[in-house]
Write an enzyme that holds these catalytic residues in place. Sequence first.
Site, mmCIF file in Angstrom:
data_model
loop_
_atom_site.group_PDB
_atom_site.id
_atom_site.type_symbol
_atom_site.label_atom_id
_atom_site.label_comp_id
_atom_site.label_asym_id
_atom_site.label_seq_id
_atom_site.Cartn_x
_atom_site.Cartn_y
_atom_site.Cartn_z
ATOM 1 C CB CYS A 54 -1.056 -0.078 1.219
ATOM 2 S SG CYS A 54 -1.690 -1.338 1.591
HETATM 3 N N1 GLN Z 1 -1.606 -6.694 4.327
HETATM 4 C C1 GLN Z 1 -2.228 -5.492 4.334
HETATM 5 C C2 GLN Z 1 -3.578 -5.600 3.555
HETATM 6 O O1 GLN Z 1 -3.793 -6.668 3.292
HETATM 7 C C3 GLN Z 1 -1.637 -4.470 3.892
HETATM 8 C C4 GLN Z 1 -1.377 -4.392 2.178
HETATM 9 C C5 GLN Z 1 -0.267 -3.554 1.905
HETATM 10 O O2 GLN Z 1 0.672 -2.812 2.312
HETATM 11 N N2 GLN Z 1 -0.108 -3.861 0.528
HETATM 12 O O3 GLN Z 1 -4.486 -4.864 3.611
#
Ligand code: GLN
Length: 246
Positions: free
Chosen positions: A2
Site C-alpha cells: 500500500c
Molecule cells: N497486508 C495489508 C492488507 O492486506 C496491507 C497491504 C499492503 O501494504 N499492500 O491490506
Amino acid sequence: MCRHLAYLGPSVSLASLVLDPPHSLYKQSWAPKDMRGGGSVNADGFGLGWYLENEAVRYRRSVPIWADENLPGLTRSISSGAVIAAVRNGTTGMPLGEGAAAPFQHDQWFFSHNGLIRDWPGSVAKLAEGLPVTDLLTLDAPVDSALLWALIVDRLDRGPAEAVASVVQDVEAAAPGSRLNILLTDGEQLVATTWTHALWVRQTDDSVTVSSEPWTDDPGWRELPDRTLLTATRYACSTTSMEGRQ
Ligand code: GLN
C-alpha cells in the site's frame, strides 16, 4: 504494498495533499514508483482520516480511489491541519472491503499499515491470544492490518511510540520477515515506522509530512533509513533506529 501519507501543520485542503501534487497518492494508486515486489497497483480500496475542531472524521471506500467520482469535490471542500490517507493493495489471501482499508480508527487515533504479517494468521495466533476476546470479535476485517491495530490499541497506555515499537518487535519475533510500515496519529502527534519499506519526510517550520513516495521534486523530502521510528508534532520531528529491537 500500500501507499500512505500523513500531514500535521497549518490547515490545507485534502485535495492539496492527496490529489493535486504531480506524484500524488491518487496517482500512486495506479502508477506507484517503488512497490518493491509487493504488487503493482493500489486498487483495493482507500481511505482518508482528518480532524475538524478536534473531531476525527473518516472516509473509506472499497473501490479504487480513481473510481470515486465524489472524491475530487469532497477533498477540495475540506481543509484540515491533520490528515492521514492510504490506498490499498490487499495482500494475497486477505479479504476485500471497506473494513480492510486504512485508516483504522480508535477514538481520536488513526492508523495505517503498509506491509504484511508473514505466515498469517498462524504466526501471530499466540500474540492475538493476549487480546481481549471482544477486541478480536470486533476487528474491522479479518486482515493482518486490523490485528496489528488491535495490538497497538491495547498498548496505547504505554504511549503511542512505545505501543508501536513494541508491537513491531513482537510481531517480527513471531513472524520474521514481516513488513511493518506504520503510521499513527491523534491529530497532534505522529508516529511512523519504516520496517522493510520506504518512508519520506518533509519538514517545514510548522509542518511535517510523511509519505511512502515523495510527491514533488522538492529537495526537502528526506528518505528515512529502514527500521526507523519517527515521532513528530507539527513543530518538531525526531527519529531513532529500531535496529536493537529485532
Ligand atoms: N497486508 C495489508 C492488507 O492486506 C496491507 C497491504 C499492503 O501494504 N499492500 O491490506
